[in-house]
Motif scaffolding. Structure first.
Motif, PDB file in Angstrom:
ATOM      1  N   GLU A 112       0.983  -1.116   0.067  1.00 10.69           N
ATOM      2  CA  GLU A 112      -0.058   0.127   0.070  1.00 10.69           C
ATOM      3  C   GLU A 112       0.868   1.275  -0.058  1.00 10.69           C
ATOM      4  O   GLU A 112       0.495   2.256  -0.593  1.00 10.69           O
ATOM      5  N   LEU A 113       1.979   1.114   0.680  1.00 14.96           N
ATOM      6  CA  LEU A 113       2.884   2.380   0.838  1.00 14.96           C
ATOM      7  C   LEU A 113       3.457   2.557  -0.786  1.00 14.96           C
ATOM      8  O   LEU A 113       3.622   3.690  -1.227  1.00 14.96           O
ATOM      9  N   LYS A 114       3.698   1.757  -1.480  1.00 16.49           N
ATOM     10  CA  LYS A 114       4.248   1.714  -2.732  1.00 16.49           C
ATOM     11  C   LYS A 114       3.120   2.491  -3.815  1.00 16.49           C
ATOM     12  O   LYS A 114       3.652   3.403  -4.607  1.00 16.49           O
ATOM     13  N   LYS A 115       1.896   2.238  -3.420  1.00 16.04           N
ATOM     14  CA  LYS A 115       0.886   2.829  -4.254  1.00 16.04           C
ATOM     15  C   LYS A 115       0.550   4.185  -3.828  1.00 16.04           C
ATOM     16  O   LYS A 115       0.408   5.045  -4.741  1.00 16.04           O
ATOM     17  N   VAL A 116       0.559   4.509  -2.585  1.00 19.36           N
ATOM     18  CA  VAL A 116       0.243   5.789  -2.184  1.00 19.36           C
ATOM     19  C   VAL A 116       1.757   6.940  -2.337  1.00 19.36           C
ATOM     20  O   VAL A 116       1.468   8.023  -2.220  1.00 19.36           O
ATOM     21  N   LEU A 117       2.882   6.431  -2.615  1.00 16.09           N
ATOM     22  CA  LEU A 117       4.107   7.095  -2.914  1.00 16.09           C
ATOM     23  C   LEU A 117       4.668   6.632  -4.224  1.00 16.09           C
ATOM     24  O   LEU A 117       5.735   6.171  -4.395  1.00 16.09           O
ATOM     25  N   PRO A 118       3.795   7.044  -5.499  1.00 13.37           N
ATOM     26  CA  PRO A 118       4.194   6.416  -6.672  1.00 13.37           C
ATOM     27  C   PRO A 118       5.539   7.188  -7.275  1.00 13.37           C
ATOM     28  O   PRO A 118       5.975   6.769  -7.996  1.00 13.37           O
ATOM     29  N   GLY A 119       5.712   8.427  -6.747  1.00 13.49           N
ATOM     30  CA  GLY A 119       6.917   9.025  -7.463  1.00 13.49           C
ATOM     31  C   GLY A 119       8.060   8.768  -6.641  1.00 13.49           C
ATOM     32  O   GLY A 119       9.018   9.417  -6.952  1.00 13.49           O
ATOM     33  N   ARG A 120       8.074   7.798  -5.672  1.00 14.86           N
ATOM     34  CA  ARG A 120       9.178   7.547  -4.748  1.00 14.86           C
ATOM     35  C   ARG A 120       9.655   5.875  -5.428  1.00 14.86           C
ATOM     36  O   ARG A 120       9.013   5.124  -4.964  1.00 14.86           O
ATOM     37  N   ALA A 121      10.707   5.845  -6.260  1.00 10.08           N
ATOM     38  CA  ALA A 121      11.258   4.909  -6.479  1.00 10.08           C
ATOM     39  C   ALA A 121      11.856   3.690  -5.547  1.00 10.08           C
ATOM     40  O   ALA A 121      12.038   2.546  -5.566  1.00 10.08           O
ATOM     41  N   ASP A 122      12.590   4.352  -4.567  1.00 11.36           N
ATOM     42  CA  ASP A 122      13.407   3.865  -3.624  1.00 11.36           C
ATOM     43  C   ASP A 122      12.944   3.948  -2.342  1.00 11.36           C
ATOM     44  O   ASP A 122      12.881   4.704  -1.476  1.00 11.36           O
ATOM     45  N   LEU A 123      11.922   2.908  -1.792  1.00 10.94           N
ATOM     46  CA  LEU A 123      11.276   2.919  -0.483  1.00 10.94           C
ATOM     47  C   LEU A 123      12.102   3.013   0.545  1.00 10.94           C
ATOM     48  O   LEU A 123      11.660   3.447   1.528  1.00 10.94           O
ATOM     49  N   ALA A 124      13.329   2.216   0.495  1.00 12.82           N
ATOM     50  CA  ALA A 124      13.932   2.287   1.786  1.00 12.82           C
ATOM     51  C   ALA A 124      14.534   3.636   2.014  1.00 12.82           C
ATOM     52  O   ALA A 124      14.448   4.294   3.104  1.00 12.82           O
ATOM     53  N   ALA A 125      14.954   4.424   1.169  1.00 10.96           N
ATOM     54  CA  ALA A 125      15.693   5.896   1.229  1.00 10.96           C
ATOM     55  C   ALA A 125      14.274   6.660   1.408  1.00 10.96           C
ATOM     56  O   ALA A 125      14.649   7.714   2.280  1.00 10.96           O
ATOM     57  N   THR A 126      13.227   6.522   0.972  1.00 16.92           N
ATOM     58  CA  THR A 126      12.105   7.316   1.125  1.00 16.92           C
ATOM     59  C   THR A 126      11.701   7.190   2.624  1.00 16.92           C
ATOM     60  O   THR A 126      11.319   7.887   3.602  1.00 16.92           O
ATOM     61  N   ALA A 127      11.692   5.699   3.268  1.00 15.93           N
ATOM     62  CA  ALA A 127      11.329   5.327   4.622  1.00 15.93           C
ATOM     63  C   ALA A 127      12.598   6.143   5.587  1.00 15.93           C
ATOM     64  O   ALA A 127      12.044   6.750   6.628  1.00 15.93           O
TER      65      ALA A 127
END
Length: 332
Positions: A258-273
């Motif tokens: 769900e996080l991937k869906k709501v943060l579509p402009g963020r390719a790197d989830l780890a860096a975003t977290a």
């Protein structure tokens, strides 16, 4: 790299620092000093200047490896890498009554021998039983150790927000290490502001929820039998909040998607977290772990990530409220 002040210590520490639970080994792998050296040196080369370890990581081998590199890099005074370790988990059984001034003093002195350092920049109580936080004589010991020059500063590493709040009553507590990430948001409610008012630094551990927030795991992912992600999901060995932040694995996987869906402009989830954590200026530093140099480089990239927008922050909050809050918020 960017830097922030670590509370009363006055140390300027890298926003992305390094936790060394699995440096060179651990989590089911044999310890390798050469691997540890490569990881730690890679971190320092990237601007990391704060290293966190503990006397129990790989039975002291992690602590010794970190200190060895710190001594080498600080030689000549051109660099200033801060060394932080922890004590208390060697107390067995791990109960309040076994936390004595004599035992903890012996642990600090053992760390000095193990590391070859004359003084420890920061020593932290390592997630003691909750009752320990209400015993002034324990905190008085570390005042004595400061006067003796064996330590520079005291911190605490806690499991629960309530423990962190209790620790704030002691003037010599300079920092609090606590779990805080997209799946563990409770510390930001009131504790962060309380720490700021008392000039206490905040060190964030388990920032990626034991790797979940890298977004790579699936229901088929397997872990080594000696990896805590295999054996500690229900708290069989230590507080289950240290493993996947206490979130049931299947629930967490759903939330990650769900996080991937709501943060579509963020390719790197780890860096975003990691960048999400840095949105709180009360946070002094984050200590993600690494089992190879490439992971250090990935973690450090988070500093260059664009800040999350208000809409993105609300989206993360929505995922937490829907999937995570019922499982964890009341526990820690």
């Amino acid at each position: 790299m960017k830097y922030r002040i670590l509370g009363k210590t006055g140390y300027s520490v890298s926003e992305i620092s390094l936790g060394t639970w699995q440096v060179g080994g651990g989590w089911g792998q044999d310890f390798d000093d050469a691997v540890a050296d490569r990881i730690i040196n890679a971190a320092i080369d990237q601007g990391v200047n704060f290293l966190d370890t503990a006397d129990v990581y790989d039975d002291g081998r992690s602590e010794a490896a970190v200190a060895r590199v710190v001594r080498q890099r600080n030689r000549g005074g051109q660099e200033q890498v801060r060394f932080a370790t922890k004590c208390g988990r060697r107390v067995q059984p791990h109960t309040d009554e076994n936390y004595t001034v004599e035992a903890l003093r012996s642990h600090v002195e053992a760390s000095l021998r193990n590391t070859g350092l004359e003084t420890l920049d920061l020593i932290q109580l390592h997630c003691p039983p909750s009752a320990v936080y209400s015993r002034p004589e324990i905190f008085g010991l570390f005042e004595d150790l400061q006067r003796e020059g064996k330590i520079q500063h005291l911190g605490v590493s806690v499991e629960k927000v309530e423990e962190a709040v209790t620790a704030l009553q002691y003037p010599n507590v300079a920092s609090v290490q606590i779990i805080f990430n997209m799946f563990r948001q409770k510390p930001a409610e009131t504790f962060f502001q309380m720490a700021r008012e008392r000039k206490v630094g905040i060190i964030v551990r388990v920032p990626l929820a034991s790797g979940l927030l890298a977004g790579k795991y699936t229901i088929q992912t397997s872990f080594h039998p000696q990896d805590h992600r295999s054996f500690n999901r229900d708290g069989a060995a230590f507080d289950k909040g240290e493993t996947f932040s206490g979130v049931p694995y299947e629930t967490a996987l759903t939330a990650v998607e769900e996080l991937k869906k709501v943060l579509p402009g963020r390719a790197d989830l780890a860096a975003t977290a990691l960048r999400w954590i840095l949105m709180w200026d009360q946070v002094s530093c984050i200590i993600p772990g690494a089992s190879k140099p490439e992971q250090v480089q990935r973690n450090v990239r988070a500093v260059q990530e664009e800040p999350l927008t208000g809409q993105e922050m609300e989206a993360v909050q929505g995922v937490y409220d829907r999937y995570i809050r019922p499982a964890v918020h009341h526990l820690w």
